[in-house]
Design an enzyme around this catalytic site. Structure first.
Site, PDB file in Angstrom:
ATOM      1  N   HIS A   5      15.079   4.282  -7.389  1.00 46.20           N
ATOM      2  CA  HIS A   5      15.439   4.277  -8.806  1.00 46.20           C
ATOM      3  C   HIS A   5      16.025   5.635  -9.170  1.00 46.20           C
ATOM      4  O   HIS A   5      17.223   5.822  -9.154  1.00 46.20           O
ATOM      5  CB  HIS A   5      14.196   3.963  -9.644  1.00 46.20           C
ATOM      6  CG  HIS A   5      14.464   3.940 -11.104  1.00 46.20           C
ATOM      7  ND1 HIS A   5      13.481   4.096 -12.050  1.00 46.20           N
ATOM      8  CD2 HIS A   5      15.612   3.800 -11.791  1.00 46.20           C
ATOM      9  CE1 HIS A   5      14.014   4.044 -13.251  1.00 46.20           C
ATOM     10  NE2 HIS A   5      15.301   3.872 -13.127  1.00 46.20           N
ATOM     11  N   LYS A  47      14.004  -4.557 -20.065  1.00 45.54           N
ATOM     12  CA  LYS A  47      12.542  -4.498 -19.943  1.00 45.54           C
ATOM     13  C   LYS A  47      11.998  -3.169 -20.471  1.00 45.54           C
ATOM     14  O   LYS A  47      12.590  -2.125 -20.266  1.00 45.54           O
ATOM     15  CB  LYS A  47      12.150  -4.645 -18.474  1.00 45.54           C
ATOM     16  CG  LYS A  47      10.652  -4.525 -18.209  1.00 45.54           C
ATOM     17  CD  LYS A  47      10.290  -4.907 -16.782  1.00 45.54           C
ATOM     18  CE  LYS A  47      10.331  -3.707 -15.852  1.00 45.54           C
ATOM     19  NZ  LYS A  47       9.912  -4.045 -14.474  1.00 45.54           N
ATOM     20  N   ASP A  91      15.472  -6.504 -15.450  1.00 48.02           N
ATOM     21  CA  ASP A  91      15.638  -5.164 -16.021  1.00 48.02           C
ATOM     22  C   ASP A  91      16.859  -4.506 -15.393  1.00 48.02           C
ATOM     23  O   ASP A  91      17.413  -4.985 -14.409  1.00 48.02           O
ATOM     24  CB  ASP A  91      14.388  -4.299 -15.815  1.00 48.02           C
ATOM     25  CG  ASP A  91      13.937  -4.252 -14.356  1.00 48.02           C
ATOM     26  OD1 ASP A  91      14.779  -4.469 -13.458  1.00 48.02           O
ATOM     27  OD2 ASP A  91      12.749  -4.011 -14.104  1.00 48.02           O
ATOM     28  N   GLY A 111     -15.980   1.709   9.669  1.00 45.11           N
ATOM     29  CA  GLY A 111     -14.675   1.704   9.003  1.00 45.11           C
ATOM     30  C   GLY A 111     -13.630   2.600   9.643  1.00 45.11           C
ATOM     31  O   GLY A 111     -12.452   2.511   9.300  1.00 45.11           O
ATOM     32  N   GLU A 112     -14.036   3.498  10.538  1.00 47.78           N
ATOM     33  CA  GLU A 112     -13.021   4.335  11.184  1.00 47.78           C
ATOM     34  C   GLU A 112     -12.170   3.497  12.142  1.00 47.78           C
ATOM     35  O   GLU A 112     -12.577   2.433  12.596  1.00 47.78           O
ATOM     36  CB  GLU A 112     -13.697   5.492  11.939  1.00 47.78           C
ATOM     37  CG  GLU A 112     -14.318   6.506  10.987  1.00 47.78           C
ATOM     38  CD  GLU A 112     -14.831   7.752  11.697  1.00 47.78           C
ATOM     39  OE1 GLU A 112     -14.668   7.864  12.926  1.00 47.78           O
ATOM     40  OE2 GLU A 112     -15.398   8.611  11.001  1.00 47.78           O
TER      41      GLU A 112
HETATM   42  C1  R5P Z   1      10.474  -2.066 -11.124  1.00 50.97           C
HETATM   43  O1  R5P Z   1      11.462  -1.813 -11.753  1.00 50.97           O
HETATM   44  C2  R5P Z   1      10.531  -3.015 -10.017  1.00 50.97           C
HETATM   45  O2  R5P Z   1      11.866  -3.282  -9.718  1.00 50.97           O
HETATM   46  C3  R5P Z   1       9.789  -4.299 -10.340  1.00 50.97           C
HETATM   47  O3  R5P Z   1      10.365  -4.866 -11.497  1.00 50.97           O
HETATM   48  C4  R5P Z   1       8.343  -4.021 -10.576  1.00 50.97           C
HETATM   49  O4  R5P Z   1       7.798  -3.244  -9.541  1.00 50.97           O
HETATM   50  C5  R5P Z   1       7.590  -5.322 -10.702  1.00 50.97           C
HETATM   51  O5  R5P Z   1       6.275  -5.025 -10.962  1.00 50.97           O
HETATM   52  P1  R5P Z   1       5.294  -6.065 -11.625  1.00 50.97           P
HETATM   53  O6  R5P Z   1       5.276  -7.292 -10.789  1.00 50.97           O
HETATM   54  O7  R5P Z   1       3.970  -5.332 -11.582  1.00 50.97           O
HETATM   55  O8  R5P Z   1       5.743  -6.304 -13.028  1.00 50.97           O
END
Ligand code: R5P
Length: 311
Positions: free
Chosen positions: A129, A191, A168, A37-38
């Site tokens: 973010h 979300k 979201d 694995g190395e």
């Molecule tokens: C988080 O805010 C990201 O923008 C994505 O919405 C998130 O990483 C999506 O993750 P998943 O597919 O696990 O819901």
């Protein structure tokens, strides 16, 4: 001397087109695992005094990064002039804070490792973010390129009357960047994430987008639960199952089948992460970003687009 492009296995075949378009050469290499694995790394093409671009797909970073790191160190050891990282998907950006006592802030640890190893970095739409800019945690010059143009072109070509739906608040910036290119209408949903597989999406005013064909746009599809719940809301609201479009399609575990189960048939991703759903090429922006980094003019940190979210 012409730049040398080193492909880490699993790079999705990007090294060849990138080398051609920057006037470089693809290195002949042997990068593999020993039976235990190395990692074994050999760069057979001469490296001395050349700028080296390491091209790596870091969607499963714990395995891929060791090879990437060793390739970079090997290039430097062999006399490379500079060593840059071309990582279309930049991992370890979601754990950007300590949410619970005792947690590690892995985005900072990973960025420290990358910054110690490379002279510069090119990536596509990183997940920012709480961080406003990669420069807050990366100490080397970073060129962030945007997939918004190719995504907008793809939507215009493949969807009749699109409305972009962000699942979201964090998705707003990608949605806006794509929408602005073609004047697409858009709507952002709300979300709440309670766990890896536990996501709730609440409607915005779906009435606003009636009669359009929804395209859910997000940066990352990981477990797929964000897309699944957004699609479910739209279907419950009387729409056909939406097109689901992710910049980086990680597709952990059963993400794809979970999307199929809620009736989603059309899933498109950019090719930052090699996957069957890749429909949108982003080599163009990556080449442009790499060109800006090659040659040592890395005194300014350029951020062409931003992103968001730990959810
Ligand atoms: C988080 O805010 C990201 O923008 C994505 O919405 C998130 O990483 C999506 O993750 P998943 O597919 O696990 O819901």
């Amino acid at each position: 001397m012409e730049p040398l492009v080193v492909a880490i296995p699993g790079d999705g075949g990007r090294a060849g087109p990138l080398a051609r378009q920057i006037g470089g050469e693809v290195a002949e290499t042997e990068i593999r695992s020993f039976p235990d694995g190395e990692t074994y790394v050999r760069i057979k093409t001469p490296v001395k005094d050349r700028e080296v671009l390491i091209v790596a797909s870091l969607d499963r970073p714990d395995a891929a990064f060791m090879r990437t790191y060793f390739a970079a160190e090997t290039a430097r050891d062999l006399g490379a002039d500079a060593v840059g990282l071309v990582a279309p998907y930049m991992p370890y950006l979601r754990q950007d804070a300590r949410f619970r006592d005792g947690e590690g802030v892995t985005s900072r640890y990973f960025s420290a490792l990358v910054s110690e190893t490379f002279d510069w970095l090119v990536t596509v739409d990183p997940h920012l973010h709480r961080l406003g800019d990669l420069a807050e945690i990366y100490s080397v010059p970073v060129e962030v390129v945007s997939a918004a143009g190719p995504i907008a072109d793809w939507i215009a070509e493949h969807v009749d009357d699109p409305v972009l739906v962000g699942p979201d608040e964090e998705s707003r910036q990608w949605v806006s960047a794509v929408a602005e290119r073609r004047d697409f209408p858009s709507l952002i949903l709300e979300k709440t994430r309670r766990g890896d597989y536990d996501v709730e999406i609440r409607d915005g005013d779906l009435g606003e987008i009636a009669d359009h064909d929804p395209v859910v746009v997000d940066d990352i599809i990981s477990t797929g639960r964000t897309m699944v719940e957004a699609a479910r809301r739209l279907v419950e609201g009387g729409f056909d199952a939406p097109v689901c479009l992710g910049i980086h399609g990680l597709f952990a575990d059963d993400a794809l089948s979970a999307l199929r189960e809620v009736g989603v048939e059309r899933i498109a991703t950019t090719d930052t992460v090699p996957h069957d759903t890749n429909a949108i090429e982003v080599t163009g922006p990556i080449v442009e970003g790499s060109r800006r980094m090659i040659g040592g003019d890395t005194t300014s940190i350029s951020v062409a687009s931003g992103c968001s979210g730990s959810g």
